[in-house]
Design an enzyme around this catalytic site. Structure first.
Site, PDB file in Angstrom:
ATOM      1  N   SER A   1     -25.329 -38.603   4.139  1.00  0.00           N
ATOM      2  CA  SER A   1     -25.263 -38.616   5.611  1.00  0.00           C
ATOM      3  C   SER A   1     -26.405 -37.847   6.255  1.00  0.00           C
ATOM      4  CB  SER A   1     -23.988 -37.927   6.104  1.00  0.00           C
ATOM      5  OG  SER A   1     -22.869 -38.612   5.702  1.00  0.00           O
TER       6      SER A   1
ATOM      7  N   HIS B   1     -25.372 -44.244   7.818  1.00  0.00           N
ATOM      8  CA  HIS B   1     -25.372 -44.680   6.415  1.00  0.00           C
ATOM      9  C   HIS B   1     -25.972 -46.073   6.224  1.00  0.00           C
ATOM     10  CE1 HIS B   1     -23.223 -41.703   4.017  1.00  0.00           C
ATOM     11  NE2 HIS B   1     -22.623 -41.374   5.137  1.00  0.00           N
TER      12      HIS B   1
ATOM     13  N   HIS C   1     -18.162 -45.508   0.706  1.00  0.00           N
ATOM     14  CA  HIS C   1     -17.185 -44.472   0.380  1.00  0.00           C
ATOM     15  C   HIS C   1     -15.812 -45.094   0.139  1.00  0.00           C
ATOM     16  CE1 HIS C   1     -20.270 -42.724   2.999  1.00  0.00           C
ATOM     17  NE2 HIS C   1     -20.075 -41.586   2.358  1.00  0.00           N
TER      18      HIS C   1
ATOM     19  N   TYR D   1     -13.124 -43.983   1.390  1.00  0.00           N
ATOM     20  CA  TYR D   1     -12.337 -43.973   2.641  1.00  0.00           C
ATOM     21  C   TYR D   1     -12.607 -45.186   3.524  1.00  0.00           C
ATOM     22  CZ  TYR D   1     -16.542 -42.011   4.882  1.00  0.00           C
ATOM     23  OH  TYR D   1     -17.817 -41.812   5.337  1.00  0.00           O
ATOM     24  N   GLU D   2     -13.677 -45.930   3.232  1.00  0.00           N
ATOM     25  CA  GLU D   2     -13.955 -47.135   4.017  1.00  0.00           C
ATOM     26  C   GLU D   2     -13.052 -48.284   3.589  1.00  0.00           C
ATOM     27  OE1 GLU D   2     -18.312 -47.840   4.893  1.00  0.00           O
ATOM     28  OE2 GLU D   2     -18.470 -46.265   3.388  1.00  0.00           O
TER      29      GLU D   2
ATOM     30  N   ALA E   1     -23.567 -34.635   2.632  1.00  0.00           N
ATOM     31  CA  ALA E   1     -23.248 -33.633   3.640  1.00  0.00           C
ATOM     32  C   ALA E   1     -21.891 -33.053   3.244  1.00  0.00           C
ATOM     33  CB  ALA E   1     -23.161 -34.289   5.010  1.00  0.00           C
TER      34      ALA E   1
ATOM     35  N   MET F   1     -16.732 -35.974   1.004  1.00  0.00           N
ATOM     36  CA  MET F   1     -16.005 -37.238   0.806  1.00  0.00           C
ATOM     37  C   MET F   1     -16.792 -38.235  -0.046  1.00  0.00           C
ATOM     38  SD  MET F   1     -14.730 -37.701   4.737  1.00  0.00           S
ATOM     39  CE  MET F   1     -14.195 -36.308   5.734  1.00  0.00           C
ATOM     40  N   SER F   2     -17.648 -37.736  -0.928  1.00  0.00           N
ATOM     41  CA  SER F   2     -18.467 -38.665  -1.734  1.00  0.00           C
ATOM     42  C   SER F   2     -18.832 -38.047  -3.071  1.00  0.00           C
ATOM     43  CB  SER F   2     -19.749 -39.011  -0.956  1.00  0.00           C
ATOM     44  OG  SER F   2     -20.592 -37.892  -0.858  1.00  0.00           O
TER      45      SER F   2
ATOM     46  N   ASN G   1     -21.520 -27.988   8.250  1.00  0.00           N
ATOM     47  CA  ASN G   1     -20.525 -27.333   9.123  1.00  0.00           C
ATOM     48  C   ASN G   1     -19.690 -26.419   8.237  1.00  0.00           C
ATOM     49  OD1 ASN G   1     -19.546 -30.180   8.173  1.00  0.00           O
ATOM     50  ND2 ASN G   1     -17.681 -28.956   8.445  1.00  0.00           N
TER      51      ASN G   1
ATOM     52  N   HIS H   1     -18.229 -35.479  13.638  1.00  0.00           N
ATOM     53  CA  HIS H   1     -19.234 -36.168  12.808  1.00  0.00           C
ATOM     54  C   HIS H   1     -20.644 -35.984  13.382  1.00  0.00           C
ATOM     55  CE1 HIS H   1     -20.883 -38.901   9.906  1.00  0.00           C
ATOM     56  NE2 HIS H   1     -21.193 -39.827  10.798  1.00  0.00           N
TER      57      HIS H   1
END
Ligand code: HPA
Length: 265
Positions: free
Chosen positions: A24, A55, A77, A79-80, A107, A204-205, A228, A240
């Site tokens: 990201s 992305h 990902h 989550y997609e 990220a 998340m990756s 963050n 985001h």
């Protein structure tokens, strides 16, 4: 897989030594690739396109610091809504194209309270909190049924990368990355748990791709951009936008660092 490789071979005959997955907001590195051959994911048989802002999907072949590389600008990902096997398909292709080292970037939210947004964290190990393992199913004969994950992030490469960052005077940390499915950010209680379990950062990756690279005996360097502080560490909500803004801020340092890593490993 053969169909995918054959298609790529109609576009370039470059045999990459190093693969890099740009996470990201870190896609700008792709602009530094010389003699670039860019293939949009949408054209490549078997590849899916990411649905996430920041992305955009392209496979880029070319030269960085004299080395032959292939870069994934953007990734998909879990989550997609993709199956874990779909998530790892592109990294299997990179490995099967002959890379022997993979630089995987992302990220991440800082769990370790001594971290600061905008710092880079070299990944020394991971925790697969998603639980899904991309190797579930009949074993592909590219690797062992029960691959060793003791050195999932190659310790010798990690040491080299730390030295390079020091020499370039780039603020860096080293730590454990915990993989959460997302897409909702974690709750403060989940982040307290992550810290207790030994995580320094969450994201998340990355983890499915690293498992596949290890299975295929490809050495891995992992770099998280701490965009963050994770939920509850500071008394403020996560967005985001913040992730993209901070990753773009470190983009110059990141580009310099990755170019030197490619040159020296
Ligand atoms: N949590 C999970 N994934 C992330 C975060 C986070 O705080 N920041 C960037 N990716």
């Amino acid at each position: 897989m053969n169909q995918t490789i054959n298609y790529i071979r109609t576009k370039t005959d470059l045999k990459p030594e190093i693969g890099i997955i740009l996470g990201s907001g870190l896609g700008d590195f792709a602009d530094t690739v010389e003699d670039a051959v860019r293939i949009p994911y949408g054209e490549i048989p078997g590849f899916n396109q990411s649905t996430v802002q920041g992305h955009s999907g392209e496979l880029i072949f070319g030269i960085v610091k004299g080395k032959k590389i292939v870069a994934m600008k953007g990734r998909i990902h879990f989550y997609e809504g993709f199956d874990i096997k779909e998530v790892v398909f592109p990294v299997k292709v990179l490995c099967d194209l002959g890379i022997d080292k993979l630089i995987v970037t992302n990220a991440a939210g800082g769990v370790n309270k001594s971290f600061n947004p905008g710092e880079l964290m070299f990944i020394s190990d991971h925790i697969n909190f998603n639980g899904k393992n991309p190797l579930i199913g009949p074993n592909e004969d590219v690797g062992d049924r029960f691959p060793d994950m003791s050195y999932a992030y190659d310790p010798a490469l990690l040491e080299e990368v730390q030295k390079i960052a020091e020499r370039l005077d780039i603020a860096h940390r080293t730590g454990v990355y915990m993989y959460m499915t997302g897409p909702s950010y974690e709750t403060p209680a989940e982040i307290r748990m992550a810290g207790i379990l030994g995580a320094d950062a969450v994201g998340m990756s990355t983890v499915p791709e690293v498992i596949v690279a290890n299975h295929r005996h490809v050495k891995v360097v992992g770099i998280s951009c701490i965009t963050n502080m994770a939920a509850g560490i500071l008394d403020q909500p996560l967005e985001h936008e913040e992730v993209l803004t901070i990753s773009q801020k470190v983009s110059e340092d990141f580009k310099k660092l990755v170019a030197s890593i490619i040159e020296e490993i």
